[in-house]
Write an enzyme that holds these catalytic residues in place. Structure first.
Site, PDB file in Angstrom:
ATOM      1  CE  LYS A 178      49.252 -19.410  64.767  1.00  0.00           C
ATOM      2  NZ  LYS A 178      48.101 -19.111  65.586  1.00  0.00           N
ATOM      3  NE  ARG A 207      47.580 -22.785  58.434  1.00  0.00           N
ATOM      4  CZ  ARG A 207      46.608 -22.327  59.247  1.00  0.00           C
ATOM      5  NH1 ARG A 207      46.498 -22.691  60.579  1.00  0.00           N
ATOM      6  NH2 ARG A 207      46.020 -21.194  58.880  1.00  0.00           N
ATOM      7  CG  HIS A 264      14.207 -41.098  54.801  1.00  0.00           C
ATOM      8  ND1 HIS A 264      14.076 -41.083  53.650  1.00  0.00           N
ATOM      9  CD2 HIS A 264      14.454 -42.747  54.868  1.00  0.00           C
ATOM     10  CE1 HIS A 264      13.645 -42.322  52.941  1.00  0.00           C
ATOM     11  NE2 HIS A 264      14.018 -43.182  53.777  1.00  0.00           N
ATOM     12  N   GLY A 282      38.621 -23.929  67.191  1.00  0.00           N
ATOM     13  CA  GLY A 282      38.311 -24.146  68.289  1.00  0.00           C
ATOM     14  C   GLY A 282      39.085 -23.677  69.603  1.00  0.00           C
ATOM     15  CB  CYS A 314      38.107 -62.529  52.137  1.00  0.00           C
ATOM     16  SG  CYS A 314      37.904 -63.785  53.277  1.00  0.00           S
ATOM     17  CG  MET A 370      42.635 -17.651  72.625  1.00  0.00           C
ATOM     18  SD  MET A 370      44.156 -16.857  73.396  1.00  0.00           S
ATOM     19  CE  MET A 370      44.952 -16.272  72.113  1.00  0.00           C
ATOM     20  NE  ARG A 387      50.008 -15.452  64.861  1.00  0.00           N
ATOM     21  CZ  ARG A 387      50.900 -15.564  63.727  1.00  0.00           C
ATOM     22  NH1 ARG A 387      51.951 -15.239  63.664  1.00  0.00           N
ATOM     23  NH2 ARG A 387      50.041 -15.886  62.906  1.00  0.00           N
ATOM     24  CE1 TYR A 389      43.305 -62.515  49.400  1.00  0.00           C
ATOM     25  CE2 TYR A 389      45.105 -64.099  49.074  1.00  0.00           C
ATOM     26  CZ  TYR A 389      43.704 -63.982  49.464  1.00  0.00           C
ATOM     27  OH  TYR A 389      43.167 -65.092  49.713  1.00  0.00           O
ATOM     28  CB  SER A 420      41.325 -66.392  53.014  1.00  0.00           C
ATOM     29  OG  SER A 420      40.687 -65.306  53.127  1.00  0.00           O
TER      30      SER A 420
HETATM   31  P1  ADP Z   1      45.102 -18.635  63.492  1.00  0.00           P
HETATM   32  O1  ADP Z   1      45.638 -19.741  64.238  1.00  0.00           O
HETATM   33  O2  ADP Z   1      43.705 -18.530  63.676  1.00  0.00           O
HETATM   34  O3  ADP Z   1      45.485 -18.781  62.025  1.00  0.00           O
HETATM   35  P2  ADP Z   1      46.802 -16.464  63.698  1.00  0.00           P
HETATM   36  O4  ADP Z   1      47.525 -16.685  65.149  1.00  0.00           O
HETATM   37  O5  ADP Z   1      47.516 -16.888  62.534  1.00  0.00           O
HETATM   38  O6  ADP Z   1      45.418 -17.058  63.933  1.00  0.00           O
HETATM   39  O7  ADP Z   1      46.441 -15.038  63.628  1.00  0.00           O
HETATM   40  C1  ADP Z   1      45.264 -14.682  62.745  1.00  0.00           C
HETATM   41  C2  ADP Z   1      45.985 -13.435  61.923  1.00  0.00           C
HETATM   42  O8  ADP Z   1      46.090 -12.442  62.681  1.00  0.00           O
HETATM   43  C3  ADP Z   1      46.786 -13.460  61.156  1.00  0.00           C
HETATM   44  O9  ADP Z   1      46.798 -14.219  59.918  1.00  0.00           O
HETATM   45  C4  ADP Z   1      47.581 -12.173  60.986  1.00  0.00           C
HETATM   46  O10 ADP Z   1      46.837 -11.677  59.988  1.00  0.00           O
HETATM   47  C5  ADP Z   1      46.964 -11.633  62.070  1.00  0.00           C
HETATM   48  N1  ADP Z   1      48.293 -11.210  62.952  1.00  0.00           N
HETATM   49  C6  ADP Z   1      48.632 -12.229  63.851  1.00  0.00           C
HETATM   50  N2  ADP Z   1      49.889 -11.864  64.614  1.00  0.00           N
HETATM   51  C7  ADP Z   1      50.228 -10.655  64.011  1.00  0.00           C
HETATM   52  C8  ADP Z   1      51.170  -9.651  63.929  1.00  0.00           C
HETATM   53  N3  ADP Z   1      52.190  -9.896  64.781  1.00  0.00           N
HETATM   54  N4  ADP Z   1      51.124  -8.652  63.231  1.00  0.00           N
HETATM   55  C9  ADP Z   1      50.077  -8.457  62.275  1.00  0.00           C
HETATM   56  N5  ADP Z   1      49.143  -9.230  62.180  1.00  0.00           N
HETATM   57  C10 ADP Z   1      49.085 -10.355  63.039  1.00  0.00           C
HETATM   58 MG    MG Z   2      47.019 -17.980  61.198  1.00  0.00          MG
END
Ligand code: ADP
Ligand code: MG
Ligand code: MG
Length: 933
Positions: free
Chosen positions: A49, A387, A505, A129, A885, A131, A120, A905, A818
């Protein structure tokens, strides 16, 4: 005979590096305001990110809310140093926060003009999974009035505040603090419940309809609950909030869910996560604000139009959380549920145009389909994330082909864009994604068997079989299945059960067959006696049509349009053709009958790498030859045996001839008889008597001879070429069958170049002896049939470590090797493949072995033997043909290994051939791309 012992050692295999002490250098990287310290290539340091935020802000100058990334090295430091930070981190964060304040002209914690931020997490690879993100950090009793004064929108500010309390108490105060919620009822759920109660009381359905006054009161209540449940005050200090959130991200790296996820996905535990602190922008500031998620192309079907969803007056993950039905971005994004909602290009045309231009630039820049997160604050567009987007198999193939055509990527990259698993999805029957997008499921269960199935409902196995015999597709619906249903399950196109989980099953059987299956669909109201089922409010009776999506676990009403599996799919054919143009290794199939051979050709096999002669003694039409084989095995002397062998001859010739013909002009490798003889001795008394009579011996003699065949360890007993050594007449008969079949075919104008393969060689002298017999028979056949051009070759399987070690010698007498990696693995490890169940799981659990070596080739051990054998064999005979094989021939990783080792092959079961073609192409493509770099 050439004598030479192994001299060269194989290439060193690199072991995973030991943990290094991390020296933290620059710890915080700023982005925003048209600049960035980092860039998109720095995923290891900044996380996925953070690196892409830097790329968007710095390289592409896109509107990214300013912020900074704390590196993954800090996370590693934190865990190596008893959860503490490097000394200078605090000052670095403060300095970077100052930069952000300067760009935004706001101040963190200010009463008048407060800056709010999000915190984030961001690992190198996306990791659910971990935070969750915390938004609106910096809102306190002090800053709230300032925010209200600035925005003039009290409702908005308290909406932001109640979100902050919910997220922070959940993520920081509960999860990161390691508090186990009572009765599984976490703080988030409790607060969500309160919010729901309030909406009910007010008679509203949308969050946005709650007035400011009520939200304000709700926030007071929220804080009380937090105090009561978690025993701590919700922090009212902006810095405490910020550092609490940062600490929670680092702590979450080693949370239970995160560790479990990394174990499944094979993500190293020492990577660490980065933390992104970023200026908040608000999609929840009213009707002129929005937040959304989009893809530069449709991830469900690969369609090249911009695709996505948005919500007006919303924040964060509202779009994916499903609290309101999101609206489509444009006409290409709408489906049956959202068609009536206004599209973004209509509601906010200016922002949409800007976003559309950005998504096009992003795709050009990253040369791949991207997943984009954005927010519109009062009409202004902000980019929050991008991404590489996840996609299904259909979409992956479509995009790879389209992007190649658009010259966005080269053909090597295109081939690498589809994983073998994604290709596998296309080899199953599937619902047409277009039809599915407009259909609403009537019931949902667990996705037990992949692919799609469409047919008419039946309620028992007999009806399923009847329907299949009538040439119709049946969907078998059962409460649950048991072994008695097998025939019906086999006959049905799809299976749907009311009870049972992913290991029931029905699920196990269906997965084994690759059959579409949904289990545990508890919504079904099933009455098998009356032959009716109720789902989605409608009653279905026997004969009504339904459609299953076993990949998702969804059931649809009626017959949805299906996509033909495999060959019918033009994109698949085009993609495989592309793969074929890149790969250098041939792909053959393991096939034992003419039918198998024809089938293998449909999947693109270029020859048979393993035709097992003894297969004629199993299955359909095996009665007669099997009886003769038994006579041969139980013969008391050479004369009796020779008579039986002669009787067996026509069967063998016929089977070989038909198979070579079906595969012509490609080559067929025919392996001489291999299995332990006693396997064929009948156990039923009636059969034994019949056989004794045919041999004209008493039952007592019969029992005596059968007992004589008993072996303590048959897998290492009298089998393989050892049979030919003790009974040369068996090799002679097989050779004659092979050459006469080939000679007849040549006379018919069919190309036939048989490859005779000697199994289970341990010493070159075995081959020398067998070669003499084979050559003599060859001369006799040529003399008798007078065919001019009967070419053949004789090679051997390398499946005993000694043969691999002495490959230089062996290659002196063999035209090809083979690798029979099943036996080679078995004998290298000393593991009996049939008996690993009792210990291998423990080996995997304790981490002694990384993978089941019978599934994934053990490149370090078995691989080193192979490498040695190929090198030494080719030194002796530079044009030695080399193939594989074993079951590994269809495993993508093993195929890549074979490519690297210069194999001619790989050979695998017919239905794995397309996967092997792709894997071989990907191995070649990687090599080409590495050279270009
Ligand atoms: P994830 O890794 O689960 O995608 P993010 O860090 O992308 O989590 O955060 C999820 C959502 O939170 C983002 O898609 C966005 O909508 C919102 N968000 C995160 N940071 C900001 C920010 N600085 N301003 C506004 N919305 C935010
Ligand atoms: Mg996101
Ligand atoms: Mg998330």
């Amino acid at each position: 005979m050439v004598k030479k012992t192994a001299k060269k050692t194989a290439k060193k295999v690199v072991k995973p590096a030991a943990k290094k002490a991390v020296k933290v250098t620059k710890m915080v990287y700023a982005f925003g305001g048209g600049k960035a310290d980092g860039n998109g290539k720095m995923k290891e340091l900044l996380g996925g990110k953070g690196a892409n935020l830097a790329e968007m802000a710095g390289q592409l100058k896109l509107p990214v809310p300013p912020g900074f990334t704390i590196t993954t090295e800090v996370c590693t430091y934190y865990w190596n140093n008893k959860k503490t930070y490097p000394k200078t981190l605090k000052a670095d964060v403060e300095a970077n926060l100052k930069k952000v304040e300067k760009i935004t002209k706001k101040e963190f914690g200010s009463e008048k003009n407060p800056l709010l931020v999000s915190v984030r997490s961001g690992a190198r690879a996306s990791m659910p999974g971990m935070m969750e993100t915390i938004l609106n950090i910096g809102l306190t009793e002090k800053t709230i009035p300032g925010m209200i004064a600035k925005t003039g929108d009290e409702r908005f500010v308290y909406d932001a505040y109640r979100r902050l309390i919910m997220m922070y108490s959940d993520v920081v105060m509960e999860k990161a603090a390691g508090i186990e919620p009572k009765d599984g009822e976490g703080i988030r759920k409790i607060l969500d419940g309160k919010l729901g109660d309030l909406k009910k009381k007010l008679g509203v359905t949308d969050d946005t309809a709650i007035p400011a006054e009520e939200l304000k009161k709700l926030c007071v209540e929220f804080k009380k609950i937090v105090k009561k449940v978690l025993g701590k005050e919700f922090p009212d200090n902006p810095n405490e909030q910020l550092w609490g959130a940062i600490g929670a991200v680092f702590a979450s790296w080693n949370g239970k869910r995160a560790i479990a996820y990394r174990n499944i996905e094979n993500i190293p535990h020492d990577w660490g996560t980065a933390v992104n602190v970023q200026t908040m922008v608000f999609g929840n500031m009213g009707e002129n604000s929005a937040t959304g998620v989009a893809f530069t192309r449709n991830p469900g079907n690969g369609d090249s139009h911009f695709y996505g969803e948005y919500l007006i007056n919303a924040q964060g993950e509202d779009v994916v959380a499903g609290i309101r039905t999101p609206s489509p971005m444009n006409k290409w994004s709408s489906n049956a549920h959202s068609a009536h909602l206004p599209t973004l290009d209509k509601t906010m045309p200016k922002a949409y145009k800007e976003l559309d231009a950005i998504q096009k630039r992003l795709e050009k820049h990253f040369r791949d389909m991207l997943d984009i997160e954005f927010t519109i604050e009062n009409g202004t567009l902000w980019m929050l994330q991008c991404r590489v987007g996840k996609r299904n198999g259909t979409a992956a193939v479509q995009m790879a082909l389209d992007m190649l055509k658009e010259r966005l990527i080269n053909k090597e990259t295109a081939v690498l864009r589809v994983t073998p698993a994604q290709l596998g999805e296309l080899l199953l029957p599937a619902i047409d994604p277009k039809a599915e997008a407009n259909a609403k499921p009537v019931a949902k269960g667990l996705p037990a068997g992949p692919g799609g199935a469409c047919g008419v409902i039946v309620f028992n196995s007999d009806d399923a079989i009847k329907l299949q015999e009538a040439g119709q597709n049946a969907i078998l619906i059962r409460e649950e299945t048991n072994p008695e249903d097998i025939e019906g399950m086999r006959a049905a196109a799809g299976i749907l059960t009311q009870r049972g989980g992913m290991t029931s099953h029905a699920a196990l059987v269906a997965r084994g067959w690759g059959k579409c299956c949904i289990v545990g669909c508890s919504e079904l109201e099933l009455d098998p006696a009356k032959k009716i089922v109720k789902m989605g409010g409608k009653t279905y009776k026997q004969g009504d049509s339904i459609t299953l999506n076993g990949t998702r676990g969804w059931v649809y009403d009626g017959a949805l349009k299906m996509l033909e599996a495999g060959e019918g799919n033009k994109n698949l054919a085009a993609f495989l053709k592309l793969a074929d143009s890149i790969r250098t290794m041939k792909v053959r199939a393991n096939a034992d009958t003419a039918e198998d051979a024809a089938n293998a050709r449909k999947f693109g096999a270029e020859g048979i790498g393993l035709f097992r002669i003894e297969h004629m003694f199993y299955g359909k039409n095996s009665e007669a030859p099997l009886f003769i084989l038994r006579k041969m095995i139980l013969a008391g002397n050479e004369e009796e045996r020779k008579a039986a062998v002669a009787e067996l001859f026509p069967f063998m010739k016929k089977s070989i001839k038909a198979t070579i013909k079906a595969m012509a002009p490609y080559s067929v490798t025919i392996r001489l008889m291999d299995p332990p003889l006693h396997e064929f001795v009948p156990t039923l008394p009636a059969k034994q008597q019949e056989l004794a009579k045919a041999l004209k011996i008493s039952m007592a003699t019969f029992q005596e001879r059968a007992a004589g065949l008993h072996e303590v360890n048959p897998m290492m007993g009298h089998r393989g070429i050892r049979l030919g050594v003790t009974y040369p007449e068996i090799t002679e008969m097989q050779s004659r069958a092979i050459f006469e079949a080939a000679a007849e075919l040549i006379k018919e104008g069919v190309k036939a170049v048989p490859e005779v393969m000697i199994p289970l060689t341990c010493d070159v002298n075995e081959i020398v002896k067998q070669q003499a017999i084979i050559r003599r028979v060859y001369e006799e056949v040529v003399a008798k049939t007078k065919v001019k051009k009967l070419n053949y070759s004789v090679g051997t399987m390398i499946e005993i470590p000694r043969a691999a070690v002495l490959a230089y010698e062996v290659a002196g007498e063999a035209d090809f090797f083979s690798f029979g990696t099943n036996d080679l693995t078995q004998m290298t490890f000393g593991f009996s493949r049939d008996d690993i169940g009792s210990f291998l799981p423990e080996y995997l659990k304790q981490g002694i072995l990384e993978a089941d070596p019978f599934q994934t080739l053990d490149q370090r051990g078995v691989g080193m033997l192979i490498q040695h054998a190929v090198t030494e064999g080719r030194e002796q005979k530079p044009n030695l043909k080399v193939g594989i094989c074993g079951e590994h021939g269809g495993d993508p990783e093993s195929v890549e290994f074979c490519h690297r080792e210069g194999f001619s092959y790989v050979s695998c079961s017919a239905f794995r051939v397309p996967i092997a073609r792709l894997a071989a192409a990907q191995a070649a493509a990687k090599e080409v791309l590495a050279k270009k770099k």
